[in-house]
Design a protein around this motif. Structure first.
Motif, short mmCIF file in Angstrom:
data_model
loop_
_atom_site.label_atom_id
_atom_site.label_comp_id
_atom_site.label_asym_id
_atom_site.label_seq_id
_atom_site.Cartn_x
_atom_site.Cartn_y
_atom_site.Cartn_z
N ASP A 122 15.34 -17.23 -31.56
CA ASP A 122 15.03 -18.34 -30.66
C ASP A 122 16.30 -18.61 -29.88
O ASP A 122 17.24 -19.18 -30.41
CB ASP A 122 14.60 -19.59 -31.44
N SER A 124 16.51 -20.40 -27.01
CA SER A 124 16.29 -21.49 -26.06
C SER A 124 15.97 -20.89 -24.69
O SER A 124 15.09 -20.06 -24.59
CB SER A 124 17.49 -22.43 -26.04
N GLY A 125 16.70 -21.26 -23.64
CA GLY A 125 16.37 -20.75 -22.31
C GLY A 125 17.23 -19.59 -21.86
O GLY A 125 17.15 -19.18 -20.71
N LYS A 133 12.90 -11.61 -23.78
CA LYS A 133 12.10 -12.77 -24.13
C LYS A 133 12.22 -12.96 -25.63
O LYS A 133 12.01 -12.03 -26.41
CB LYS A 133 10.63 -12.58 -23.73
N TYR A 136 10.60 -16.43 -30.47
CA TYR A 136 9.97 -17.75 -30.47
C TYR A 136 9.14 -17.95 -29.21
O TYR A 136 7.99 -18.43 -29.28
CB TYR A 136 11.01 -18.86 -30.58
N ARG A 137 9.70 -17.60 -28.06
CA ARG A 137 8.96 -17.83 -26.82
C ARG A 137 7.68 -16.99 -26.77
O ARG A 137 6.62 -17.48 -26.33
CB ARG A 137 9.83 -17.53 -25.61
N GLU A 141 3.88 -18.65 -26.56
CA GLU A 141 2.90 -18.32 -25.53
C GLU A 141 1.60 -17.79 -26.14
O GLU A 141 0.52 -18.02 -25.58
CB GLU A 141 3.51 -17.31 -24.56
N ASP A 149 4.22 -24.72 -20.76
CA ASP A 149 5.30 -23.85 -21.22
C ASP A 149 6.17 -24.60 -22.22
O ASP A 149 6.00 -25.81 -22.43
CB ASP A 149 6.13 -23.38 -20.02
N PHE A 150 7.11 -23.88 -22.80
CA PHE A 150 7.93 -24.51 -23.84
C PHE A 150 8.99 -25.45 -23.27
O PHE A 150 9.65 -26.16 -24.02
CB PHE A 150 8.55 -23.44 -24.75
#
Length: 485
Positions: A122, A124-125, A133, A136-137, A141, A149-150
Motif C-alpha cells: 500500500d 498511498s498515492g 499500481k 491495495y489500490r 478497485e 476512488d480511494f
C-alpha cells in the motif's frame, strides 16, 4: 528452544505521545498499551531523520542516514534505491526465516524486495515506476461498492485538513493491511519461523478516520498545540493558506478537527492490531513471537505553528518504541530511558534470534538495556534532515531525551531545549547565560558527529554556516547505486 517468530508493527507519522502507555489520557490504544505492559517501553526513542524514506532506510539496514546515503527528502537526496549489502529481512531470510512485508515499504523501484521474500504493498498515492499500481489500490478497485476512488474524500496526502472516511469501513487501508497480514500467516511456510512487517500507511495524512472514530474524538476535549516563545517565525499567513501548508496558524476548529482525525486513525489501527494479535493467539503463535512496535517519525499537528514532519522537535522526531519478548527470554525491564534510534531494531532482532550482526550496522542491540545491564555505549543520539519544505528548516540535532541541541545549517542559528523542565520545547535557552556550558557541550557533540564527513560543516572547533552552499550529499548513496548498475 524453537526459534522465535518476529512481528514488526509500524505506523507512519505517529508521534510518541499518542499512546496511553506514554501518558496520553485522551487516545484509546488498549492493545498497544497491553503490549507495553507485557514488554519494554523505550521512553526516549528518536528517528535518525524525521521523514519517511531516510527513516525507513535506517530501519531496514541498521545504518545511520550518512551511511545509507539518504539524508532526508529534499535537495540532492535520492530515493531509497537498492544495493544495500545487508538488510534486516535479508539477514533473517539467511537465518532461515520466511519474510513478508505488508503495507507501506517506500522502496524504489517500488517492487524492490530489499531482502523480503514477498511484499503486499500500500503505497498511498505514490507512483514512481511506470504503470505501478499498489496491491491495495487494485484490491480497492475490485471490491468498491460504487463509482468512487480511494482518494475521493478530497484531502491531499500531506494536508492539515480532516474529514471522516468516505467509503465503507472494510475498504480502509488499515483494515486491508491487517487482512493481508493474517492471509500471510495462514499461507506461510510452517516449517520456518516468520518475520512479518505489518506497516500501516496511517496516521499519516489524509486524516480520514472512519466515522465512528472521527466522531468519537471530535466530541472529546483534545490536547491543544504547544506554541513556543520562538514560534512566531512560523506564523506565515501567506503559506498557511495552502491546503498542504507545512507551517502557519490555523483556527482552533481546524486544528481540533485535524487532531480528531489523527487520533481516530490511531484508535482504528489499535483495534486492527488487536484483531491481528487475536488471530495469532488463536493459532498459538503469540507466545513465541517477538513483537516490536514503532513509527518512522511523528507529526507536529500544529505545535509551534508547524505541520507534518522533517523537524527536530519532539512532535516530529520523538517516536513510540515498544518491544515485547517471549517469556522464554526471562524478565526484562519495563521501561528504558536511555536514548535509542530506529537503527537499533536490526541488531536487537538479529541478536535475539541468534543471527550474526553485519559489520555495516551502526545501531546497537537493545537487549542489554532490556536486561538491565549498565554497559550500553551511547549517551545521546544524532539526527538530521536535508532541505525539504524550506532551506531554513534543514537541521541537525543531538539529544539524550533530557536536553536537545538543534542547529540550522542554512541559517547558522541554534536552539537548546531543557526537556526535563520544558518537555514541549516552548523556551529556547540557547542565549540563556545559565545554560552557557551546556550549550557549548552539546554544540561540541554535534561538531564531533559532523567532523568526519569533511564537508565544511565544521572547522573542527565550531559549526560553519551553509547558507548559499550546495546541498549536503552523502557519497555513500552514489557508491551504492553505482554498484547496482
Amino acid at each position: 528452544m524453537t526459534q522465535p517468530n518476529i512481528l514488526l508493527l509500524m505506523t507512519d507519522q505517529q508521534r510518541w505521545d499518542t499512546l496511553g502507555s506514554y501518558g496520553n489520557s485522551v487516545v484509546e490504544t488498549a492493545n498497544l498499551d497491553w503490549l507495553a505492559s507485557e514488554g519494554t517501553v523505550f521512553t526516549h526513542a528518536y528517528t535518525p531523520s524525521p521523514s519517511c524514506i531516510p527513516a525507513r532506510a535506517s530501519l531496514l539496514t541498521g545504518m545511520n542516514p550518512w551511511n545509507t546515503g539518504v539524508l532526508g527528502m529534499g535537495r540532492g537526496q535520492g530515493q531509497m534505491g537498492t544495493g544495500f549489502r545487508h538488510t534486516l529481512p535479508g539477514e533473517l531470510a539467511t537465518a532461515g526465516y520466511h519474510t513478508q512485508g505488508v503495507g507501506k515499504m517506500h522502496f524504489y523501484p517500488q517492487r524492490s524486495l530489499n531482502g523480503f521474500h514477498h511484499t503486499q504493498l500500500d503505497e498511498s498515492g505514490r507512483v514512481h515506476d511506470p504503470g505501478f499500481k499498489s496491491d491495495y489500490r487494485m484490491w480497492f478497485e475490485r471490491n468498491r461498492t460504487g463509482e468512487y476512488d480511494f482518494v475521493d474524500h478530497g484531502i491531499g496526502w500531506n494536508s492539515w485538513m480532516a474529514r471522516p472516511y468516505h467509503a465503507p469501513e472494510f475498504l480502509h487501508p488499515t483494515n486491508w493491511t491487517v487482512n493481508e497480514s493474517i492471509a500471510f500467516l495462514k499461507k506461510r511456510d510452517p516449517s520456518k519461523p516468520f518475520f512479518l512487517k505489518t506497516s500501516f500507511a496511517r496516521p499519516h495524512s489524509p486524516y480520514d478516520a472512519l466515522p465512528f472514530y472521527f466522531d468519537l474524538y471530535a466530541n472529546k476535549e483534545m490536547p491543544t498545540p504547544m506554541i513556543g516563545d520562538w514560534a512566531s517565525m512560523h506564523d506565515c499567513p501567506e503559506e498557511a493558506a495552502r491546503p498542504d501548508a507545512w507551517r502557519g496558524v490555523r483556527s482552533e476548529e481546524e486544528i481540533k478537527r485535524a487532531r480528531a482525525g489523527y487520533y481516530g486513525l490511531i484508535h482504528h489501527i489499535d483495534h486492527q492490531i488487536g484483531r491481528l494479535l487475536q488471530f495469532m493467539t488463536d493459532q498459538k503463535l503469540l507466545d513465541n513471537t517477538i513483537i516490536v512496535f514503532t513509527s518512522d517519525h511523528g507529526d507536529m499537528l500544529g505545535d509551534h505553528n508547524l505541520w507534518r514532519k522533517t523537524y527536530a522537535y519532539e512532535g516530529s522526531a520523538h517516536i513510540p518504541f515498544i518491544v515485547r519478548l517471549p517469556s522464554s527470554f526471562g524478565k526484562m525491564a519495563k521501561q528504558v530511558d536511555t536514548p535509542v534510534v530506529l537503527q537499533d531494531i536490526m541488531p536487537t532482532l538479529l541478536e535475539a534470534v541468534g543471527a550474526s550482526i553485519p559489520d555495516t550496522v551502526d545501531g546497537l542491540s537493545l537487549l542489554p538495556l532490556m536486561r538491565g545491564e549498565t554497559n550500553f555505549q551511547r549517551d545521546y543520539v544524532h539526527g538530521e534532515h536535508s532541505t525539504c519544505y524550506s532551506e531554513e528548516q534543514e537541521m541537525q540535532y543531538v539529544t539524550d531525551g533530557k536536553m536537545k541541541y538543534i542547529w540550522f545549517p542554512r541559517l547558522g542559528t541554534e536552539q537548546l531545549f531543557d526537556l526535563t523542565k520544558d518537555p514541549c520545547e516552548c523556551q529556547n535557552v540557547a542565549s540563556d547565560p545559565n545554560y552557557k556550558e551546556q550549550l557549548l557541550d552539546w554544540r561540541n557533540k554535534l561538531v564531533l558527529e559532523l567532523a568526519p564527513r569533511q564537508l565544511g560543516l565544521t572547522d573542527g572547533d565550531s559549526l560553519v554556516c551553509q547558507a548559499g552552499k550546495p546541498p549536503i550529499v552523502s557519497p555513500h548513496y552514489a557508491e551504492r547505486i553505482n554498484q547496482t548498475r
